[in-house]
Design a protein around this motif. Structure first.
Motif, PDB file in Angstrom:
ATOM      1  N   UNK A   1      39.044  42.117  36.273  1.00 54.91           N
ATOM      2  CA  UNK A   1      39.916  41.218  37.036  1.00 54.91           C
ATOM      3  C   UNK A   1      39.793  41.458  38.537  1.00 54.91           C
ATOM      4  N   UNK A   2      39.786  42.715  38.960  1.00 56.79           N
ATOM      5  CA  UNK A   2      39.687  43.021  40.386  1.00 56.79           C
ATOM      6  C   UNK A   2      38.387  42.487  40.977  1.00 56.79           C
ATOM      7  N   UNK A   3      37.303  42.617  40.205  1.00 52.26           N
ATOM      8  CA  UNK A   3      36.010  42.133  40.695  1.00 52.26           C
ATOM      9  C   UNK A   3      36.008  40.623  40.843  1.00 52.26           C
ATOM     10  N   UNK A   4      36.673  39.933  39.937  1.00 50.64           N
ATOM     11  CA  UNK A   4      36.768  38.478  40.036  1.00 50.64           C
ATOM     12  C   UNK A   4      37.498  38.097  41.321  1.00 50.64           C
ATOM     13  N   UNK A   5      38.472  38.896  41.711  1.00 52.34           N
ATOM     14  CA  UNK A   5      39.206  38.631  42.962  1.00 52.34           C
ATOM     15  C   UNK A   5      38.414  39.051  44.195  1.00 52.34           C
ATOM     16  N   UNK A   6      37.248  39.684  44.002  1.00 47.11           N
ATOM     17  CA  UNK A   6      36.356  39.949  45.130  1.00 47.11           C
ATOM     18  C   UNK A   6      36.084  41.398  45.469  1.00 47.11           C
ATOM     19  N   UNK A   7      36.656  42.342  44.683  1.00 44.72           N
ATOM     20  CA  UNK A   7      36.448  43.748  45.004  1.00 44.72           C
ATOM     21  C   UNK A   7      36.404  44.583  43.727  1.00 44.72           C
TER      22      UNK A   7
ATOM     23  N   UNK B   1      35.283  45.937  56.194  1.00 39.63           N
ATOM     24  CA  UNK B   1      34.521  45.008  57.039  1.00 39.63           C
ATOM     25  C   UNK B   1      34.658  43.605  56.479  1.00 39.63           C
ATOM     26  N   UNK B   2      35.847  43.052  56.644  1.00 36.43           N
ATOM     27  CA  UNK B   2      36.137  41.760  56.025  1.00 36.43           C
ATOM     28  C   UNK B   2      37.398  41.156  56.624  1.00 36.43           C
ATOM     29  N   UNK B   3      37.448  39.844  56.581  1.00 37.55           N
ATOM     30  CA  UNK B   3      38.681  39.143  56.935  1.00 37.55           C
ATOM     31  C   UNK B   3      39.395  38.652  55.687  1.00 37.55           C
ATOM     32  N   UNK B   4      38.919  39.091  54.509  1.00 35.92           N
ATOM     33  CA  UNK B   4      39.458  38.620  53.235  1.00 35.92           C
ATOM     34  C   UNK B   4      40.841  39.206  52.968  1.00 35.92           C
ATOM     35  N   UNK B   5      41.824  38.333  52.870  1.00 33.74           N
ATOM     36  CA  UNK B   5      43.180  38.773  52.565  1.00 33.74           C
ATOM     37  C   UNK B   5      43.259  39.330  51.145  1.00 33.74           C
ATOM     38  N   UNK B   6      42.493  38.744  50.239  1.00 30.01           N
ATOM     39  CA  UNK B   6      42.498  39.214  48.853  1.00 30.01           C
ATOM     40  C   UNK B   6      42.001  40.645  48.759  1.00 30.01           C
TER      41      UNK B   6
ATOM     42  N   UNK C   1      39.817  25.925  49.498  1.00 34.87           N
ATOM     43  CA  UNK C   1      38.516  25.860  50.166  1.00 34.87           C
ATOM     44  C   UNK C   1      38.075  27.236  50.674  1.00 34.87           C
ATOM     45  N   UNK C   2      38.970  28.204  50.652  1.00 36.38           N
ATOM     46  CA  UNK C   2      38.630  29.568  51.075  1.00 36.38           C
ATOM     47  C   UNK C   2      37.968  30.373  49.967  1.00 36.38           C
TER      48      UNK C   2
ATOM     49  N   UNK D   1      33.675  49.732  54.306  1.00 43.40           N
ATOM     50  CA  UNK D   1      33.476  49.023  53.046  1.00 43.40           C
ATOM     51  C   UNK D   1      33.118  47.574  53.360  1.00 43.40           C
ATOM     52  N   UNK D   2      31.939  47.158  52.905  1.00 42.82           N
ATOM     53  CA  UNK D   2      31.532  45.761  53.054  1.00 42.82           C
ATOM     54  C   UNK D   2      31.403  45.130  51.686  1.00 42.82           C
ATOM     55  N   UNK D   3      31.879  43.913  51.559  1.00 48.97           N
ATOM     56  CA  UNK D   3      31.802  43.245  50.268  1.00 48.97           C
ATOM     57  C   UNK D   3      31.359  41.805  50.407  1.00 48.97           C
ATOM     58  N   UNK D   4      30.774  41.284  49.338  1.00 48.50           N
ATOM     59  CA  UNK D   4      30.440  39.866  49.302  1.00 48.50           C
ATOM     60  C   UNK D   4      30.448  39.403  47.851  1.00 48.50           C
TER      61      UNK D   4
END
Length: 199
Positions: free
Chosen positions: A176-182, A9-14, A153-154, A73-76
């Motif tokens: 490292x993975x968490x720093x990238x957002x997941x 549930x995301x538009x995050x490319x990372x 800016x993203x 999966x939702x992330x923030x």
């Protein structure tokens, strides 16, 4: 590898790339949650930064799950500087201000993930890597932003650790993975326990 439809549930490319790199074939669906309105409400309630990240992750997962089913999966991720949430910079001048505030200080990346099924959260995970920014000169900030460009800016911290953003830091504590957002490793563990991927 999977016997259940997995949705990000995301538009995050990372985040998408992290899942794909780990062999998880997830369908990406933007949750269309009005994060700005939610944040105003959270901050009016004086909610902790970590709780804000968790609530947003849950809102995204639940909204998509209610509409599409499957395992969602939702992330923030929210940047916590001295107990205050910082949002993505609106332009490069704002990004420069962010970097001045970070200079010589440590901040946390409150990284939350929620899995929902049938519109109900079934698993949550929160991790908060700590990143220490070295003292930054005005010349470096200007050169850095010119090299990084508007794509910076993203990102909530005006940096991409996997690229030139690595030059900002003197110390990093956390996954490292968490720093990238997941938080990828705990997520994979849950999917194995759940029987979604092969253990």
């Amino acid at each position: 590898m999977s016997n259940l439809n997995i949705i990000l549930a995301s538009g995050s490319e990372s985040r998408r790339k992290l899942l794909a790199g780990a062999g998880i074939d997830a369908v990406c669906i933007k949750p269309n949650v009005d994060e700005d309105v939610a944040k105003v409400s959270f901050r009016a309630e004086k909610m902790r930064v970590s709780d804000q990240a968790m609530r947003l992750a849950e809102m995204k997962a639940v909204k998509v799950s209610q509409k599409h089913g499957g395992l969602v999966i939702g992330g923030d991720q929210m940047l916590n500087l001295d107990g205050e949430a910082m949002d993505k910079p609106v332009d490069l001048a704002d990004a420069a201000n962010h970097l001045r505030q970070f200079s010589g200080k440590a901040h946390k990346l409150e990284t939350a993930i929620v899995i929902a099924e049938d519109g109900v959260p079934v698993w949550r995970h929160l991790v908060a890597p700590t990143l220490t920014v070295r003292p930054l000169t005005e010349d470096f900030i200007a050169a850095y932003l010119e090299a990084a460009g508007p794509q910076i800016l993203n990102t909530v911290g005006a940096y991409m650790l996997e690229g030139i953003g690595a030059q900002l830091f003197s110390r990093i504590e956390g996954d490292y993975f968490s720093i990238l957002g997941l938080p990828l490793l705990p997520l994979l563990d849950y999917l194995r326990v759940r029987g979604v991927i092969t253990s």
